[in-house]
Design an enzyme around this catalytic site. Structure first.
Site, short mmCIF file in Angstrom:
data_model
loop_
_atom_site.label_atom_id
_atom_site.label_comp_id
_atom_site.label_asym_id
_atom_site.label_seq_id
_atom_site.Cartn_x
_atom_site.Cartn_y
_atom_site.Cartn_z
N ASP A 101 -3.62 13.94 0.42
CA ASP A 101 -5.03 13.65 0.75
C ASP A 101 -5.81 14.97 0.75
O ASP A 101 -5.73 15.74 -0.19
CB ASP A 101 -5.09 12.88 2.07
CG ASP A 101 -6.48 12.44 2.48
OD1 ASP A 101 -6.99 11.47 1.90
OD2 ASP A 101 -7.07 13.08 3.36
N HIS A 305 -1.49 5.33 0.23
CA HIS A 305 -2.08 6.66 0.35
C HIS A 305 -1.27 7.59 1.24
O HIS A 305 -1.33 8.80 1.09
CB HIS A 305 -3.50 6.52 0.91
CG HIS A 305 -4.34 7.74 0.74
ND1 HIS A 305 -4.70 8.24 -0.49
CD2 HIS A 305 -4.89 8.58 1.66
CE1 HIS A 305 -5.45 9.32 -0.33
NE2 HIS A 305 -5.57 9.56 0.96
#
Length: 326
Positions: A101, A305
Site C-alpha cells: 500500500d 489488498h
C-alpha cells in the site's frame, strides 16, 4: 530463533517505534494505511528464521512513532529520509526495503532515490508509476455530490471526525472492504470498495459492510491491536500522507525520467481493490520500463489488498525466494 523486540530510536529528527526480530541482512518492512508494524506479524518470524534481521517500524504519523502536527512534514522526501535515518540508527549500511500500500510507494521511492542504501525492493499492491501530467488533485474526479476518496481526505478534520467516531468499526469496515473476502475484483463489478468515490452527504464508511465475523486471516484480537493503536494516535498523521499528494508531484519534477536500478519484485493479490481502478493493469504492464531489474510479478490467488496478512504463507514464499537470489 531470536524473539521479537520493540525499541524506540531517533530517526530523521523524530522518535520512531520499531519491532525487530532476527540477525543478518536487514529487511525493512513498511506498512500501509490503516496499519502499523503489526501488519508484518507473519513476516517477522519467517524472515528471522531464515537468517535475516527483520525490521518493522510504525511509520511517521502511525502507532507509537511521532506525529508531527504540520501536514507539510509528511512528503515522500521526509518519509524516505525516515528510512535512511532508521538504517543509521540501527547501524545498518544497507537493507532490502519491502512495502505494501503506501509502504509500497515509499519502498519504490526509497529504492529510486537511495540505491546505495536500499539494495533491492519488494512492493505489493501499488506498482511503480510514472509522474502524472497533472497534479493528482486535478486528475481525480469530483462532482457536486461525490469526490474521489483521496480528495475526501484533503480537508483536515473531515475524515478524522468520521473515522474516529468509532475507531474499531472504522477499521473493521476498511480492512474487510479492501480484503479478498469482500468479493471479486473486476472493473465496475459493484463490490464494496473503500478506495472509490465518496458521497459528500454520507462519507466513506456508510456504504461499506461491517461483517459480523471477521475473515479467518484476522482475529478479533488482531483487530484489537490496530484499534488500540489508532485510538491512541488518531488518524490525522496517517491522513497527512494523502495531503502531500500534490506536493509530492511538485517535488518529484526533478526525478522525472529516473528508473529504479536495483533488483525488484512486485506482488499483488488477485482480488486487490486497486486492480479495479481504471488503467491500473496498463500501469502494471508498463513497469519494466520504470524498473529495468524487475525480476517477477507474482499474483497471489484470492488475496486482496492486505496481501501479506491474508496469504502469509504464499507471500513469505515469494519474498524469501526473491531474497535468496540477491
Amino acid at each position: 530463533m531470536s524473539s521479537l523486540k520493540h525499541l524506540t530510536v531517533q530517526a530523521n529528527g523524530i522518535r520512531m517505534h520499531v519491532a525487530e526480530q532476527g540477525d543478518g541482512p536487514v529487511v525493512l518492512l513498511c506498512h500501509g494505511f490503516p496499519e502499523t508494524w503489526y501488519a508484518w506479524r507473519h513476516q517477522l518470524p519467517a524472515l528471522a528464521g531464515n537468517g535475516f534481521r527483520a525490521v518493522a517500524p510504525d511509520l511517521r504519523g502511525y502507532g507509537a512513532t511521532e506525529r508531527p502536527a504540520d501536514a507539510g512534514q509528511y512528503s515522500l522526501f521526509h518519509l524516505v529520509g525516515d528510512m535512511v535515518g532508521l538504517l543509521d540508527a540501527l547501524g545498518a549500511e544497507t537493507a532490502v526495503i519491502v512495502g505494501n500500500d503506501w509502504g509500497a510507494t515509499l519502498a519504490w521511492q526509497a529504492a529510486l532515490l537511495r540505491p546505495d542504501r536500499f539494495r533491492a525492493v519488494v512492493a505489493s499492491s501499488v506498482p511503480m508509476m510514472t509522474r502524472s501530467p497533472l497534479p493528482p488533485g486535478k486528475l481525480f474526479p469530483a462532482t457536486d455530490d461525490a469526490l474521489f476518496y483521496t480528495l475526501y481526505f484533503q480537508e483536515p478534520g473531515v475524515a478524522e471526525r468520521e473515522f474516529e467516531r468509532d475507531v474499531r468499526l472504522t477499521l473493521r469496515k476498511l480492512i474487510f472492504g479492501a480484503s479478498g473476502d469482500a468479493g471479486a475484483r473486476v472493473d465496475g463489478d459493484g463490490t464494496p470498495n473503500p478506495f472509490r468515490m465518496v458521497t459528500r452527504r454520507d462519507g466513506l464508511l456508510a456504504p461499506l459492510p461491517a461483517p459480523e465475523s471477521l475473515p479467518a486471516w484476522i482475529t478479533e484480537a488482531d483487530l484489537d491491536v490496530y484499534a488500540e493503536a489508532f485510538a491512541a494516535s488518531g488518524f490525522g498523521g496517517a491522513l497527512n500522507w494523502y495531503r502531500n499528494l500534490d506536493r509530492n508531484w511538485e517535488l518529484q519534477a526533478a526525478l522525472d525520467g529516473l528508473t529504479v536500478r536495483v533488483p525488484a519484485l512486485y506482488v499483488v493479490g488477485e482480488r486487490d481493490v486497486g486492480l479495479s481502478i481504471p488503467g491500473m493493469r496498463q500501469i502494471m504492464d508498463g513497469m519494466p520500463a520504470l524498473v529495468p531489474h524487475l525480476r517477477d510479478t507474482v499474483v497471489i490467488p484470492e488475496a486482496g489488498h492486505w496481501i501479506q496478512q491474508e496469504k502469509p504463507e504464499e507471500y513469505n514464499a515469494a519474498l524469501l525466494a526473491f531474497l535468496r537470489t540477491l
